[in-house]
Design a protein around this motif. Structure first.
Motif, short mmCIF file in Angstrom:
data_model
loop_
_atom_site.label_atom_id
_atom_site.label_comp_id
_atom_site.label_asym_id
_atom_site.label_seq_id
_atom_site.Cartn_x
_atom_site.Cartn_y
_atom_site.Cartn_z
N ARG A 162 41.81 48.45 52.01
CA ARG A 162 42.90 49.05 51.56
C ARG A 162 42.45 50.12 52.89
O ARG A 162 43.88 50.86 52.37
CB ARG A 162 42.19 50.08 50.41
CG ARG A 162 43.52 51.63 49.72
CD ARG A 162 43.22 51.61 48.96
NE ARG A 162 42.96 50.18 47.79
CZ ARG A 162 42.82 50.55 46.48
NH1 ARG A 162 42.98 52.00 45.35
NH2 ARG A 162 43.23 49.88 45.46
N GLU A 192 43.11 40.78 46.23
CA GLU A 192 44.24 41.36 45.37
C GLU A 192 45.14 43.01 46.19
O GLU A 192 46.11 43.41 45.37
CB GLU A 192 43.04 42.77 43.96
CG GLU A 192 43.76 43.79 43.27
CD GLU A 192 42.89 43.81 42.06
OE1 GLU A 192 42.77 44.87 41.80
OE2 GLU A 192 41.85 43.78 42.52
N GLU A 193 43.75 43.00 47.08
CA GLU A 193 43.76 44.91 48.06
C GLU A 193 45.96 44.33 48.68
O GLU A 193 47.02 44.84 49.10
CB GLU A 193 43.53 45.18 48.80
CG GLU A 193 42.19 45.96 48.31
CD GLU A 193 41.82 46.87 47.32
OE1 GLU A 193 43.36 47.95 48.28
OE2 GLU A 193 42.35 46.99 46.39
N ARG A 214 48.55 44.52 46.19
CA ARG A 214 49.40 45.46 46.18
C ARG A 214 50.24 46.32 47.35
O ARG A 214 51.41 46.64 47.22
CB ARG A 214 48.00 46.74 46.34
CG ARG A 214 47.28 46.72 45.56
CD ARG A 214 46.05 47.50 45.44
NE ARG A 214 46.94 48.97 45.34
CZ ARG A 214 46.91 49.78 45.02
NH1 ARG A 214 46.32 49.64 43.30
NH2 ARG A 214 46.71 51.64 45.10
N GLY A 224 46.62 42.92 41.44
CA GLY A 224 46.90 43.80 42.50
C GLY A 224 48.80 43.86 42.73
O GLY A 224 48.72 45.36 42.99
N ALA A 225 49.45 42.99 43.04
CA ALA A 225 50.94 43.71 43.13
C ALA A 225 51.27 44.78 41.73
O ALA A 225 52.13 45.42 41.41
CB ALA A 225 51.41 42.04 42.75
N ALA A 227 49.63 45.81 39.53
CA ALA A 227 48.88 47.57 39.83
C ALA A 227 49.68 48.17 40.13
O ALA A 227 50.23 49.39 39.82
CB ALA A 227 47.49 47.25 39.46
N ARG A 228 50.12 47.69 41.68
CA ARG A 228 50.49 49.01 42.51
C ARG A 228 51.65 48.69 42.17
O ARG A 228 53.21 50.85 42.09
CB ARG A 228 50.68 47.79 44.04
CG ARG A 228 51.42 48.89 44.63
CD ARG A 228 51.34 50.34 44.76
NE ARG A 228 51.40 51.81 45.71
CZ ARG A 228 51.41 52.45 45.92
NH1 ARG A 228 50.36 53.40 44.69
NH2 ARG A 228 52.04 53.46 46.85
N GLU A 258 51.63 51.46 39.46
CA GLU A 258 51.17 53.05 40.07
C GLU A 258 53.26 53.90 40.61
O GLU A 258 53.21 54.95 40.21
CB GLU A 258 50.54 52.90 41.47
CG GLU A 258 49.24 52.48 40.49
CD GLU A 258 48.20 52.30 41.81
OE1 GLU A 258 48.55 52.73 42.67
OE2 GLU A 258 47.09 51.84 41.81
N ARG A 266 43.99 41.86 35.20
CA ARG A 266 42.90 42.23 36.32
C ARG A 266 41.20 40.91 35.84
O ARG A 266 40.95 40.77 36.82
CB ARG A 266 42.49 42.99 36.92
CG ARG A 266 43.59 43.37 37.18
CD ARG A 266 43.14 45.39 38.08
NE ARG A 266 41.96 45.51 39.09
CZ ARG A 266 40.76 45.72 39.00
NH1 ARG A 266 40.29 46.66 37.88
NH2 ARG A 266 40.10 45.44 39.52
N TYR A 277 58.65 43.87 45.12
CA TYR A 277 57.68 43.17 43.80
C TYR A 277 57.66 42.55 43.20
O TYR A 277 57.80 40.94 42.39
CB TYR A 277 57.44 44.17 43.45
CG TYR A 277 55.97 44.85 43.81
CD1 TYR A 277 55.46 44.64 43.73
CD2 TYR A 277 56.59 46.18 44.85
CE1 TYR A 277 54.04 45.35 44.49
CE2 TYR A 277 56.09 46.79 44.86
CZ TYR A 277 54.55 46.63 45.67
OH TYR A 277 53.59 46.95 46.45
#
Length: 323
Positions: free
Chosen positions: A15, A58-59, A62, A204-205, A207-208, A211, A248, A297
């Motif tokens: 990250r 996952e990172e 994001r 991961g995408a 989740a971001r 956010e 996840r 996204y």
């Protein structure tokens, strides 16, 4: 779902590097060794498992990183390992571990990943493979033909336009292309690994995307207060949070069996599509501008859903058979 201290350290390192590097692939390989994760130590790698690949994916998901991780460090490495041939592994895996880009070709023009699109005859390969991850920049091109894996040269690769501009796909044509037989490959098992890692990327995408949406809901005001304070929107974002967390969980359970890999492909595809769609709705007009990342996204959600087979195809693998 718990992670070891080493996995958390890997996540943190990836990250931080992604935050500071515009072109992260060289440093991801040299400083962290992401290209070497799945390569056994005796072939110059780190000997890590699928969970570590998922942490990295996952990172990368994001930030929608434009790197050949899925096509090279996951698909190409596992394809070579699947042959079980030590000479092949000793010749190719050290190069892949250093960050040399590899690609695996097998899907047809209709996006069918169940059967190989190309055919082998003696020491040559013919046919045309589509949706080849990083196929136009690969230095090591592997082709699945029949039940075997071949290393091919003398092919023609063209990058193909896609809705998701960040995902690098290619069409690769073979016309009696010289081919070297590497060994047998279990295509179903290879696709299961790819789906498991892709599911982590999708999670991961998602989740971001959530956010960014929550952050925006605290900044955008209507009628003198942040829209994030509206009860109905709080409930929508709470539902999205549950969706992301269950995605996840599904992703990290995927390596346990072929059926769970199919579950993860279906669930994470739907989860990312839902979150990306809500991201656009909750951002309002700004979300449909070119400058805002929401459209990226959204495009990743719909492009990734078709990769390695559409969700409906994998759903058939999940449904119990009726006798």
């Amino acid at each position: 779902m718990t992670f070891t201290a080493e996995q958390e350290a890997l996540r943190d390192s990836v990250r931080k590097l992604l935050e500071r590097e515009a072109d992260p692939w060289p440093d991801l390989c040299e400083q962290i060794g992401v290209a070497a994760l799945a390569v056994p130590e005796r072939f110059g790698g780190l000997g890590a498992g699928t969970a570590e690949l998922q942490v990295v994916a996952e990172e990368l998901g994001r930030v929608l990183a434009d790197v050949p991780f899925l096509g090279s460090a996951v698909l190409a490495v596992h394809a070579v390992l699947a042959t079980g041939d030590d000479e092949t592994c000793a010749r190719l895996l050290p190069r892949l571990a250093e960050g040399t880009v590899g690609a695996v070709a097998w899907a047809d023009a209709e996006g069918q990943w169940g059967d190989p699109a190309c055919r082998a005859s003696g020491s040559t390969v013919d046919g045309e493979a589509h949706y080849v991850l990083n196929g136009d920049e690969a230095e090591i091109l592997l082709v699945v033909a029949g039940g075997s894996l071949y290393e091919v040269s003398g092919h023609r690769a063209v990058r193909t336009p896609a809705m998701d501009e960040i995902r690098r796909l290619a069409r690769v044509t073979f016309d009696h292309a010289p081919a070297r037989l590497l060994g047998p490959v279990d295509l179903a098992a290879l696709r299961d690994v790819a789906c498991a890692v892709l599911a982590a990327e999708q999670a991961g995408a998602a989740a971001r995307a959530l956010e960014l949406t929550v952050e925006y809901s605290k900044q955008r005001h209507q009628f003198g207060r942040p829209i994030g304070g509206v009860q109905a929107l709080k409930h929508r974002m709470a539902d999205l949070h549950v969706l992301v967390e269950t995605a996840r969980s599904a992703a990290y359970a995927a390596p346990e069996s072929s059926r769970l890999a199919a579950v993860a492909k279906v669930y994470c595809s739907e989860a990312l599509a839902t979150v990306a769609g809500e991201m656009i709705q909750l951002h309002g007009g700004i979300a449909i501008t070119w400058e805002h990342p929401a459209h990226r996204y959204f495009k990743r959600a719909h492009g990734a859903a078709q990769l390695f087979g559409a969700p409906g195809e994998h759903l058939e693998r999940v449904r119990p058979t009726v006798s």
